[in-house]
Each structure stands twice: as structure tokens, then as C-alpha cells.
Design a protein around this motif. Structure first.
Motif, PDB file in Angstrom:
ATOM      1  N   ASP A   1       1.215  -1.035   0.077  1.00 38.05           N
ATOM      2  CA  ASP A   1       0.175   0.053  -0.095  1.00 38.05           C
ATOM      3  C   ASP A   1       1.188   1.473  -0.033  1.00 38.05           C
ATOM      4  N   LYS A   2       1.457   1.593   0.650  1.00 38.02           N
ATOM      5  CA  LYS A   2       2.390   2.511   0.604  1.00 38.02           C
ATOM      6  C   LYS A   2       3.151   2.234  -0.240  1.00 38.02           C
ATOM      7  N   PHE A   3       4.213   1.300  -0.606  1.00 37.56           N
ATOM      8  CA  PHE A   3       4.783   1.419  -2.263  1.00 37.56           C
ATOM      9  C   PHE A   3       3.787   2.479  -2.907  1.00 37.56           C
ATOM     10  N   LEU A   4       2.845   1.754  -3.743  1.00 32.02           N
ATOM     11  CA  LEU A   4       1.728   2.272  -4.575  1.00 32.02           C
ATOM     12  C   LEU A   4       1.343   3.510  -4.044  1.00 32.02           C
ATOM     13  N   GLU A   5       1.049   4.318  -3.359  1.00 34.90           N
ATOM     14  CA  GLU A   5       1.113   5.543  -2.858  1.00 34.90           C
ATOM     15  C   GLU A   5       1.632   5.585  -3.277  1.00 34.90           C
ATOM     16  N   ASN A   6       3.229   5.571  -3.208  1.00 32.93           N
ATOM     17  CA  ASN A   6       3.829   6.505  -3.403  1.00 32.93           C
ATOM     18  C   ASN A   6       4.405   6.584  -5.301  1.00 32.93           C
ATOM     19  N   ASN A   7       4.189   5.349  -5.625  1.00 34.88           N
ATOM     20  CA  ASN A   7       4.131   5.325  -7.507  1.00 34.88           C
ATOM     21  C   ASN A   7       3.080   5.307  -7.718  1.00 34.88           C
ATOM     22  N   PRO A   8       2.178   6.001  -8.353  1.00 34.65           N
ATOM     23  CA  PRO A   8       0.615   5.447  -8.235  1.00 34.65           C
ATOM     24  C   PRO A   8       0.340   5.287  -9.413  1.00 34.65           C
ATOM     25  N   ASN A   9       1.780   5.272 -10.684  1.00 34.89           N
ATOM     26  CA  ASN A   9       1.952   4.924 -12.337  1.00 34.89           C
ATOM     27  C   ASN A   9       1.696   3.586 -12.676  1.00 34.89           C
ATOM     28  N   VAL A  10       1.858   2.620 -10.718  1.00 32.39           N
ATOM     29  CA  VAL A  10       1.468   1.041 -11.446  1.00 32.39           C
ATOM     30  C   VAL A  10       0.442   0.887 -10.592  1.00 32.39           C
ATOM     31  N   LYS A  11      -0.009  -0.211 -11.746  1.00 29.95           N
ATOM     32  CA  LYS A  11      -1.574  -0.972 -11.651  1.00 29.95           C
ATOM     33  C   LYS A  11      -1.598  -1.905 -10.922  1.00 29.95           C
ATOM     34  N   ARG A  12      -2.130  -1.509  -9.657  1.00 28.63           N
ATOM     35  CA  ARG A  12      -2.307  -2.532  -8.684  1.00 28.63           C
ATOM     36  C   ARG A  12      -2.257  -3.944  -8.781  1.00 28.63           C
ATOM     37  N   GLN A  13      -3.671  -3.966  -9.578  1.00 32.94           N
ATOM     38  CA  GLN A  13      -3.913  -5.312  -9.879  1.00 32.94           C
ATOM     39  C   GLN A  13      -3.428  -6.608 -10.562  1.00 32.94           C
ATOM     40  N   SER A  14      -2.497  -5.803 -11.830  1.00 30.86           N
ATOM     41  CA  SER A  14      -1.463  -6.756 -12.471  1.00 30.86           C
ATOM     42  C   SER A  14      -0.651  -7.136 -11.678  1.00 30.86           C
ATOM     43  N   LEU A  15      -0.443  -6.516 -10.762  1.00 31.81           N
ATOM     44  CA  LEU A  15       0.577  -7.043  -9.768  1.00 31.81           C
ATOM     45  C   LEU A  15       0.236  -7.276  -8.744  1.00 31.81           C
ATOM     46  N   LEU A  16      -0.333  -7.394  -8.567  1.00 32.47           N
ATOM     47  CA  LEU A  16      -1.130  -8.313  -7.044  1.00 32.47           C
ATOM     48  C   LEU A  16      -1.724  -9.796  -8.211  1.00 32.47           C
ATOM     49  N   CYS A  17      -1.814  -9.696  -9.568  1.00 35.32           N
ATOM     50  CA  CYS A  17      -2.657 -10.585  -9.623  1.00 35.32           C
ATOM     51  C   CYS A  17      -1.165 -11.678 -10.407  1.00 35.32           C
ATOM     52  N   LYS A  18       0.015 -10.599 -10.733  1.00 35.50           N
ATOM     53  CA  LYS A  18       0.962 -11.650 -11.994  1.00 35.50           C
ATOM     54  C   LYS A  18       2.257 -10.847 -11.530  1.00 35.50           C
ATOM     55  N   GLY A  19       2.144  -9.759 -10.332  1.00 40.15           N
ATOM     56  CA  GLY A  19       3.412  -9.174 -10.465  1.00 40.15           C
ATOM     57  C   GLY A  19       4.482 -10.201  -9.444  1.00 40.15           C
ATOM     58  N   TYR A  20       5.791  -9.675  -8.848  1.00 42.53           N
ATOM     59  CA  TYR A  20       6.661  -9.558  -7.630  1.00 42.53           C
ATOM     60  C   TYR A  20       7.182  -7.966  -7.593  1.00 42.53           C
ATOM     61  N   VAL A  21       7.542  -7.722  -6.261  1.00 45.91           N
ATOM     62  CA  VAL A  21       7.482  -6.379  -5.436  1.00 45.91           C
ATOM     63  C   VAL A  21       9.223  -6.723  -5.499  1.00 45.91           C
ATOM     64  N   VAL A  22      10.469  -5.961  -5.282  1.00 42.48           N
ATOM     65  CA  VAL A  22      11.646  -5.613  -4.866  1.00 42.48           C
ATOM     66  C   VAL A  22      11.647  -4.838  -3.767  1.00 42.48           C
ATOM     67  N   GLU A  23      12.507  -5.865  -2.705  1.00 39.27           N
ATOM     68  CA  GLU A  23      11.698  -5.394  -1.700  1.00 39.27           C
ATOM     69  C   GLU A  23      13.536  -4.917  -1.153  1.00 39.27           C
ATOM     70  N   LEU A  24      14.606  -3.968  -0.644  1.00 40.01           N
ATOM     71  CA  LEU A  24      15.466  -3.986   0.113  1.00 40.01           C
ATOM     72  C   LEU A  24      15.025  -3.126   0.979  1.00 40.01           C
ATOM     73  N   LYS A  25      15.908  -3.234   2.637  1.00 36.42           N
ATOM     74  CA  LYS A  25      16.103  -3.240   3.737  1.00 36.42           C
ATOM     75  C   LYS A  25      14.916  -2.791   4.180  1.00 36.42           C
ATOM     76  N   GLY A  26      14.468  -3.555   4.085  1.00 37.09           N
ATOM     77  CA  GLY A  26      12.552  -3.849   4.521  1.00 37.09           C
ATOM     78  C   GLY A  26      11.526  -2.980   4.055  1.00 37.09           C
ATOM     79  N   GLN A  27      11.980  -2.228   2.603  1.00 33.07           N
ATOM     80  CA  GLN A  27      10.983  -1.610   1.861  1.00 33.07           C
ATOM     81  C   GLN A  27      10.663  -1.417   0.958  1.00 33.07           C
ATOM     82  N   ILE A  28       9.620  -1.714   0.422  1.00 33.44           N
ATOM     83  CA  ILE A  28       9.747  -2.129  -0.967  1.00 33.44           C
ATOM     84  C   ILE A  28       9.922  -1.143  -1.871  1.00 33.44           C
TER      85      ILE A  28
END
Length: 133
Positions: A15-42
Motif C-alpha cells: 500500500d505504501k509503495f503504491l501510494e508513492n508510485n501511482p503509475n504502477v497498476k495495482r491489480q496486475s501487480l497483485l495478480c501476476k507481479g513481484y515486488v523488490v524489497e530492499l532494507k525492509g521496504q518495497i
């Protein structure tokens, strides 16, 4: 750097990542995507989607500006993931000259007239192909 299926990542972090990056398509990401976590943050995300047998499309690749320096390492990790999924080809559509330079350095090949490119045409930017060995 951890690559986590988006549907398995902590919802609050997404939620925090998507709030800061509104161009990322939430539904597609959650269905088929991966997140990159660094130092405990996406700090980034991507979708590696199989379009045809052995042919994958790396979509919605995004990394925060503060972590942009890890993009080459991230791309290498994504290609390793593609190899584990028995990919033969990975296509990328780039619309940033800096990414074009990076893709060329990683031995992606520019595409002009290919079946895949014609099927999923995007008017701006460049298509690239990587042959997974």
C-alpha cells in the motif's frame, strides 16, 4: 534484495509503495507481479508474464529513483528467474533511453519486425529481446 510474489508481500508495504508510485497498476501487480524489497521496504516491482510457451514479457518494471543504481542487478535476477521458469526468450518494452543503454549492455537485442512485437505493439519506445541460455 528480495524478489517476492506481490500476493505474498506485506499488504501495508505494498500500500505504501503504491501510494508513492501511482503509475504502477495495482491489480496486475497483485495478480501476476513481484515486488523488490530492499532494507525492509518495497522499492520496485515487475511482472514476468508468459505470453506463449517459452516466451515471456517483462512488464511494469519499476524501481524507485533512490534505488535506481540496482537496476542492472535487478535485471540479472529477473533473467535468472526467467531461466528457472524455462523461458527461451524475454521481451522488454522500454521507453527510456537510459534503460535502452542498460538493456544493450546486458545483451538484449533491439526488435523491429518480429511476430511478438507486432502482436503487442506499443507506439512509443523500443522493444528488446533476450535469448535465455
Amino acid at each position: 534484495m528480495n524478489l517476492i510474489p506481490a500476493d505474498k508481500a506485506e499488504e501495508g508495504k505494498i500500500d505504501k509503495f503504491l501510494e508513492n508510485n501511482p503509475n504502477v497498476k495495482r491489480q496486475s501487480l497483485l495478480c501476476k507481479g513481484y515486488v523488490v524489497e530492499l532494507k525492509g521496504q518495497i522499492e520496485g516491482c515487475f511482472i514476468l508474464e508468459e505470453m506463449e510457451e517459452g516466451t515471456y514479457w517483462l512488464k511494469q518494471l519499476y524501481i524507485t529513483q533512490s534505488e535506481a543504481a540496482i537496476l542492472p542487478v535487478l535485471l540479472e535476477a529477473i533473467l535468472m528467474m526467467a531461466k528457472q521458469q524455462h523461458a527461451q526468450r524475454v521481451y522488454v518494452h522500454s521507453h527510456q533511453p537510459v534503460v535502452d543503454i542498460l538493456l544493450e549492455a546486458l545483451q538484449f537485442h533491439p526488435q523491429k519486425e518480429r511476430v511478438f512485437v507486432d502482436k503487442y505493439d506499443k507506439s512509443e519506445g523500443n522493444w528488446w529481446l533476450y535469448h535465455v541460455s
